[in-house]
Design an enzyme around this catalytic site. Structure first.
Site, PDB file in Angstrom:
ATOM      1  CB  SER A   1      26.599 -44.824  10.997  1.00  0.00           C
ATOM      2  OG  SER A   1      26.202 -43.703  10.473  1.00  0.00           O
TER       3      SER A   1
ATOM      4  CE  LYS B   1      22.951 -43.933  12.166  1.00  0.00           C
ATOM      5  NZ  LYS B   1      22.799 -43.702  13.438  1.00  0.00           N
TER       6      LYS B   1
ATOM      7  CE  LYS C   1      24.569 -40.062  10.701  1.00  0.00           C
ATOM      8  NZ  LYS C   1      23.838 -39.996  11.953  1.00  0.00           N
TER       9      LYS C   1
ATOM     10  CG  ASP D   1      20.559 -40.899  12.471  1.00  0.00           C
ATOM     11  OD1 ASP D   1      19.563 -40.169  12.623  1.00  0.00           O
ATOM     12  OD2 ASP D   1      21.525 -41.110  12.881  1.00  0.00           O
TER      13      ASP D   1
ATOM     14  CD  GLU E   1      19.532 -43.104  14.676  1.00  0.00           C
ATOM     15  OE1 GLU E   1      19.999 -43.938  14.251  1.00  0.00           O
ATOM     16  OE2 GLU E   1      20.518 -42.568  15.481  1.00  0.00           O
TER      17      GLU E   1
ATOM     18  CG  ASP F   1      20.606 -40.355  18.398  1.00  0.00           C
ATOM     19  OD1 ASP F   1      21.006 -40.031  19.695  1.00  0.00           O
ATOM     20  OD2 ASP F   1      21.643 -40.377  17.323  1.00  0.00           O
TER      21      ASP F   1
ATOM     22  CE  LYS G   1      24.159 -41.709  19.103  1.00  0.00           C
ATOM     23  NZ  LYS G   1      24.129 -40.378  18.235  1.00  0.00           N
TER      24      LYS G   1
ATOM     25  N   GLY H   1      26.785 -44.590  18.151  1.00  0.00           N
ATOM     26  CA  GLY H   1      27.874 -44.119  18.501  1.00  0.00           C
ATOM     27  C   GLY H   1      28.230 -42.750  17.881  1.00  0.00           C
TER      28      GLY H   1
HETATM   29  O1  OSB Z   1      23.153 -39.657  15.005  1.00  0.00           O
HETATM   30  O2  OSB Z   1      23.972 -41.527  15.422  1.00  0.00           O
HETATM   31  C1  OSB Z   1      24.119 -40.309  15.169  1.00  0.00           C
HETATM   32  C2  OSB Z   1      27.964 -39.795  14.588  1.00  0.00           C
HETATM   33  C3  OSB Z   1      28.135 -38.498  15.265  1.00  0.00           C
HETATM   34  C4  OSB Z   1      27.066 -37.871  15.631  1.00  0.00           C
HETATM   35  C5  OSB Z   1      25.706 -38.560  15.895  1.00  0.00           C
HETATM   36  C6  OSB Z   1      25.429 -39.884  15.045  1.00  0.00           C
HETATM   37  C7  OSB Z   1      26.751 -40.374  14.435  1.00  0.00           C
HETATM   38  C8  OSB Z   1      26.515 -41.579  13.747  1.00  0.00           C
HETATM   39  C9  OSB Z   1      28.009 -42.545  13.699  1.00  0.00           C
HETATM   40  O3  OSB Z   1      25.624 -42.215  13.109  1.00  0.00           O
HETATM   41  C10 OSB Z   1      27.826 -43.491  14.510  1.00  0.00           C
HETATM   42  C11 OSB Z   1      29.265 -44.284  14.634  1.00  0.00           C
HETATM   43  O4  OSB Z   1      29.850 -43.776  15.646  1.00  0.00           O
HETATM   44  O5  OSB Z   1      29.756 -45.203  13.840  1.00  0.00           O
HETATM   45 MG    MG Z   2      21.640 -40.686  15.252  1.00  0.00          MG
END
Ligand code: OSB
Ligand code: MG
Length: 368
Positions: free
Chosen positions: A135, A161, A163, A188, A213, A238, A262, A290
């Site tokens: 990510s 992924k 952001k 995401d 996402e 999510d 999660k 994650g």
């Molecule tokens: O939205 O998936 C998410 C990290 C912190 C809070 C929310 C998210 C995330 C990530 C990181 O996208 C995923 C990772 O742990 O590598």
């Molecule tokens: Mg997410």
């Protein structure tokens, strides 16, 4: 199983680089590590609530309060029959899923140690490795983004992924797509759009994404349904999926075609498994999200992601993507085929580097 004492450790850990999302930038990841003692074993769990209420309303401080003053007093020195039994003993506490999930994780680690089984075996997972991706947070500009993606591809990640947030979406995806036309890619938004502003995302439907996402608010199942109706690309939820009930409702409503699971967001591994089971029965693909976990939470994610319905690669990257120094002795490495090995030892299958734990701890309390 009887837990006689729990130590809470509030950790602050410096990330390798700041992680920026639509809800803010994180340089120091906070979490709570639970260390639970039974007569014969010590078990660990991770509560993924962060310093700020950006991703969810929980923070490390609210979770500390809920764990210390409500959850732990209700289960300490009781004979826990199962994870479901533990959950029913704390079901009077509304919400606070991350606090509950940290406590449930401790139960699974102890159960595995008592029974000589790995968490993967206990949950019903299979296979020695799981497929993973990375990510990538928002970057300073498009060049920095393309370079960051290129660096992760060099390391062996086979799925990326990105952001996104309003104004930092289509051009970002376009830049990465142009340089890596065949890369399995997804985005995401962490709920940064409304049904109106999400019109800006229409061009993404032509960019061959695995999924989009959580474009809209956590409590906007209905608007996600409206959005999904206009997109060929699957919407993945999510933040919106906080229980098996919400998962069922989202699927019945056709608010999404993919579910991110999660354990922290849904109140524990048992709930995470229940959502997996529901989606698997309905033929809806899921994957493991994650929360920038330490090695403790990462070990649990790997076991969970080995259940058969986890078909998309997880947001479970190698230790060095997150931390220079982690609190587990084990470091998770990326295999050349973009997989990570599922821990095989009893329980979570990790051991704690007590010195590293100590040096990351900013607050500590013993209960029981
Ligand atoms: O939205 O998936 C998410 C990290 C912190 C809070 C929310 C998210 C995330 C990530 C990181 O996208 C995923 C990772 O742990 O590598
Ligand atoms: Mg997410």
């Amino acid at each position: 199983m009887i837990i006689t004492k729990i130590n809470l450790h509030h950790l602050r850990m410096r990330l390798q680089s700041p992680f920026e999302t639509s809800f803010g930038s994180t340089h120091d990841r906070e979490c709570i590590i639970l260390e639970a003692h039974s007569d014969d074993f010590v078990g660990y769990g991770e509560c993924v609530a962060d310093a700020d209420p950006g991703y969810s309303y929980e923070t490390a401080v609210t979770a500390w309060h809920i764990l210390q003053d409500f959850l732990i007093p209700q289960i300490i020195n009781t004979n826990l029959q199962s994870a479901e039994d533990l959950q029913s003993r704390i079901s009077n506490v509304k919400g606070h899923p991350m606090a509950k999930a940290g406590l449930e994780m401790v139960y699974w680690d102890l159960l595995g140690k008592c029974e000589g089984k790995s968490l993967q075996e206990l949950l019903g997972g299979q296979g020695k490795q799981v497929k993973v991706g990375v990510s990538v947070g928002l970057q300073a500009d498009l060049d920095a983004l393309v370079n960051a993606v290129a660096r992760y591809l060099d390391q062996g990640y086979g799925r990326v992924k990105l952001k996104i947030k309003p104004g930092r979406d289509v051009s970002e995806v376009e830049a990465v797509r142009d340089d890596f036309p065949d890369l399995p890619l997804q985005v995401d938004a962490n709920s940064a759009y409304t049904l109106g502003s999400a019109r800006a995302l229409n061009p993404l439907d032509e960019m061959d994404l695995l999924m989009i996402e959580q474009p809209l608010s956590e409590d906007d199942l209905w608007d996600h349904r409206q959005l999904q109706a206009g997109f060929r690309t699957p919407i993945c939820l999510d933040e919106s999926i906080i229980s098996p009930r919400h998962a069922r409702q989202a699927l019945e409503m056709e608010a999404c075609r993919v579910v991110n699971i999660k354990s922290g967001r849904v109140g524990g591994l048992s709930q995470a498994r229940a959502i997996h089971d529901l989606c698997h029965t309905k033929g809806v693909p899921v994957w493991c999200g994650g929360m920038l976990e330490t090695g403790v939470g990462r070990a649990a994610n790997l076991a969970l992601a080995s259940l058969p319905g986890f078909v998309f690669p997880g947001d479970i990257s190698a230790t060095d993507r997150y931390y220079a120094e982690d609190i587990t002795i084990e470091r998770f490495e990326l295999n050349p085929d973009s997989t990570i090995d599922v821990p095989e030892k009893d329980g979570l299958g990790i051991s704690i580097d007590t010195q590293a734990l100590e040096s990351a701890t900013v607050n500590k309390v013993a209960i029981g």
